[in-house]
Design an enzyme around this catalytic site. Structure first.
Site, PDB file in Angstrom:
ATOM      1  N   HIS A  42      93.137   8.154  23.082  1.00 32.52           N
ATOM      2  CA  HIS A  42      93.525   9.544  23.048  1.00 32.52           C
ATOM      3  C   HIS A  42      95.039   9.948  23.529  1.00 32.52           C
ATOM      4  O   HIS A  42      95.521  11.156  23.251  1.00 32.52           O
ATOM      5  CB  HIS A  42      92.430  10.498  23.638  1.00 32.52           C
ATOM      6  CG  HIS A  42      91.261  10.688  22.733  1.00 32.52           C
ATOM      7  ND1 HIS A  42      90.520   9.622  22.220  1.00 32.52           N
ATOM      8  CD2 HIS A  42      90.524  11.746  22.283  1.00 32.52           C
ATOM      9  CE1 HIS A  42      89.469  10.083  21.532  1.00 32.52           C
ATOM     10  NE2 HIS A  42      89.520  11.262  21.707  1.00 32.52           N
TER      11      HIS A  42
ATOM     12  N   ASN B 187      88.749  17.111  27.604  1.00 26.77           N
ATOM     13  CA  ASN B 187      88.078  18.105  26.849  1.00 26.77           C
ATOM     14  C   ASN B 187      88.240  19.443  27.602  1.00 26.77           C
ATOM     15  O   ASN B 187      87.567  19.953  28.338  1.00 26.77           O
ATOM     16  CB  ASN B 187      86.692  17.487  26.544  1.00 26.77           C
ATOM     17  CG  ASN B 187      86.052  18.594  25.240  1.00 26.77           C
ATOM     18  OD1 ASN B 187      84.893  18.421  25.366  1.00 26.77           O
ATOM     19  ND2 ASN B 187      87.001  18.694  24.246  1.00 26.77           N
TER      20      ASN B 187
ATOM     21  N   ARG C  34     118.408  54.542  24.318  1.00 26.20           N
ATOM     22  CA  ARG C  34     117.288  55.725  24.714  1.00 26.20           C
ATOM     23  C   ARG C  34     115.930  55.202  24.773  1.00 26.20           C
ATOM     24  O   ARG C  34     115.086  55.834  25.332  1.00 26.20           O
ATOM     25  CB  ARG C  34     117.421  56.779  23.610  1.00 26.20           C
ATOM     26  CG  ARG C  34     116.872  57.908  23.521  1.00 26.20           C
ATOM     27  CD  ARG C  34     116.896  58.879  22.623  1.00 26.20           C
ATOM     28  NE  ARG C  34     117.544  58.847  21.582  1.00 26.20           N
ATOM     29  CZ  ARG C  34     117.560  59.186  20.222  1.00 26.20           C
ATOM     30  NH1 ARG C  34     116.371  59.856  19.930  1.00 26.20           N
ATOM     31  NH2 ARG C  34     118.254  58.806  19.280  1.00 26.20           N
TER      32      ARG C  34
ATOM     33  N   GLU D 178      85.733  18.690  13.182  1.00 26.62           N
ATOM     34  CA  GLU D 178      86.503  19.469  13.959  1.00 26.62           C
ATOM     35  C   GLU D 178      87.368  20.305  12.871  1.00 26.62           C
ATOM     36  O   GLU D 178      88.565  20.027  12.745  1.00 26.62           O
ATOM     37  CB  GLU D 178      87.458  18.901  15.050  1.00 26.62           C
ATOM     38  CG  GLU D 178      86.507  18.236  15.878  1.00 26.62           C
ATOM     39  CD  GLU D 178      87.190  17.270  17.096  1.00 26.62           C
ATOM     40  OE1 GLU D 178      88.313  17.084  16.939  1.00 26.62           O
ATOM     41  OE2 GLU D 178      86.475  16.638  17.629  1.00 26.62           O
TER      42      GLU D 178
END
Length: 498
Positions: A82, A194, A280, A411
């Site tokens: 990962h 995770n 302003r 996912e």
């Protein structure tokens, strides 16, 4: 010393830890919860029950059962596979924030890691052994997998860390400091990666910087108001109380206080009846950005103290639930809102810059030049501000409305929260430079008016600002002045009394 227990970490605490090197310690009661959840994981492994992430594969591989003898190896493969981050690394401060946030989340006692894991995270933060983490590669669900995998590499003695301003191999720094790599066991790799700690860490750093910038924007706008002999009536408290937004009321009050005692500020009808909106409507615009910042802070402080991995263990491990707390949508939306808030501080500032340099909109020398025509003065400063504002408009496109399916469609909806957080950081950096240009032009305008007629507070801001960026005596390379002022703004809090 800041004690972490998974529940009470604040933005102020994070600022102390990341910017002032405050040390962290683990709450003893929280460590007890960590031990209970770890015992539950070990029981599951021993009993052979099938639980996601403990003895199964990950993502689409969740239906693959892992043998008991391989559960530790599973965690090592998870971290290495990962760690796919790319691009420039996060700053050391952001990476340190990630370490602290991951530690705090594990201390909630729902994640099933051993005490030695949380102790190592504490030691990394306190000993300034900060992982080098690539900034690109996260989808924001299942959490910030790629960035946090690079953080986890350091725990097992791999990857790289910051050593002062240098980058070294983790194993080299461990050897110097006497640390041994840890071997991850069941669930620990998953518990480390995770979660949403990367986008949240980036979000915390973004918020700290944006809040400071909002305060500075009020000061710089006040200087512009004086440089253009603006009308103070638009900041009358009754106007803002009539609308009812507390942040708008606060900004109007700050402008009145900062400009108190000024001989440059005018009343309606003295020179003109009304100013342009960029003068302003400062309270309305700056106030709206502050409303957004308040929302962002609320969401960040919830997420900083959240359990965001999967599965989570409850009731001393008797209840184990797979869910989706790793989904970064709450932070993704907060970061998109922060992008808009910061971009608008720059947007209105650029319009004030235009009013400072455009001879058709004021009675100052054209482009604040000491010799208009022969010398261009601040002409191209406005170009730069306009360019940065335009870039911010493209970066402000919401990341949270995008999604790309991953892991073979298991996912199938992700948050892109990390992209939102990174883009927010870029917008804040750009906004800071736009405000530094406004500050430079505001100081020059005061000189043409007579800086001694400015309010005492603005005179102090002018004095400090001029120590960083000198007056225009002749055209020069103004790029350095812009960068120097932006760097000074990054390091200082505008506290010049008012």
């Amino acid at each position: 010393m800041i004690y972490l227990n998974g529940s009470k970490l604040s933005i102020n605490d994070m600022e102390a830890i990341c910017y002032r090197d405050e040390k962290v310690e683990i709450d003893k009661e929280s460590m007890g919860e960590v031990e209970k959840s770890r015992y539950a994981v070990e029981r599951i492994v021993k009993e052979g029950s099938t639980v996601y992430g403990i003895n199964t594969g990950f993502g689409k591989f969740s239906d693959v059962r892992i043998k008991e003898k391989d559960v530790d190896e599973l965690q090592l493969h998870l971290i290495r596979s990962h760690a796919c981050g790319v691009g420039a690394p996060f700053s050391k401060i952001v990476s340190k924030a990630m370490v602290v946030l991951r530690l705090n989340a594990l201390l909630k006692g729902f994640s099933g890691v051993r005490p030695c894991i949380v102790e190592r995270l504490r030691d990394l933060a306190n000993e300034d052994i900060i992982p080098v983490i690539p900034s690109q590669g996260s989808l924001g669900a299942s959490g910030d997998l790629a960035p946090l995998a690079h953080l986890a590499l350091v725990i097992i003695g791999e990857g790289e860390v910051y050593d002062g301003s240098k980058i070294k191999e983790t194993k080299e720094v461990y050897k110097e400091k006497g640390y041994e790599p840890l071997t991850l066991t069941a669930k620990e790799g998953l518990a480390l990666i995770n979660g949403t700690q990367a986008m949240t860490a980036m979000g915390v750093v973004n918020y700290i910087k944006a809040e400071k910038l909002a305060n500075q924007a009020d000061w710089i706008a006040s200087m512009t108001l004086e440089g253009l002999e603006g009308i103070i009536d638009a900041f009358h408290p009754a106007i803002h109380q009539a609308r009812g937004y507390p942040e708008q009321v606060e900004v109007a009050y700050r402008i009145r206080e900062i400009t108190k005692g000024s001989n440059l500020i005018t009343k309606q009808g003295e020179k003109r009846v009304q100013d342009a909106y960029s003068l302003r409507c400062i309270p309305q615009v700056h106030g709206a950005s502050r409303q957004a910042l308040a929302y962002v802070k609320e969401k960040l402080e919830i997420e900083m103290n959240a359990a965001t991995d999967n599965p989570l263990l409850f009731d001393d491990g008797e209840t184990i639930v797979s869910g989706g707390n790793f989904h970064g949508q709450p932070i993704a939306i907060a970061m998109d809102l922060l992008k808009i808030a910061a971009a608008e501080l720059a947007n209105i500032a650029e319009r004030r810059i235009e009013r400072l340099v455009n001879p058709q909109l004021n009675d100052l020398p054209a482009f604040l030049s000491p010799n208009p025509g022969l010398q261009s003065g601040a002409m191209i400063m406005q170009y730069t501000a306009a360019s940065l504002v335009s870039e911010n408009k493209t970066l402000a496109h919401p990341a949270s409305v995008d999604s790309i399916p991953s892991s073979a469609n298991q996912e199938d909806h992700v948050s892109m929260g990390m992209i939102g957080a990174r883009h927010a950081h870029q917008i804040i950096e750009n906004a800071q430079k736009v405000l530094s240009i406004e500050l430079f032009c505001g100081m020059q305008a005061l000189e043409y008016r007579d800086k001694k007629m400015a309010s005492p507070s603005i005179q102090r801001l002018y004095k400090e600002g001029r120590s960083v960026a000198p007056s225009i005596q002749a055209d020069r390379v103004f790029s350095k002045d812009i960068e120097n002022l932006a760097d000074w703004m990054n390091k200082t809090t505008f506290d010049f009394g008012c």
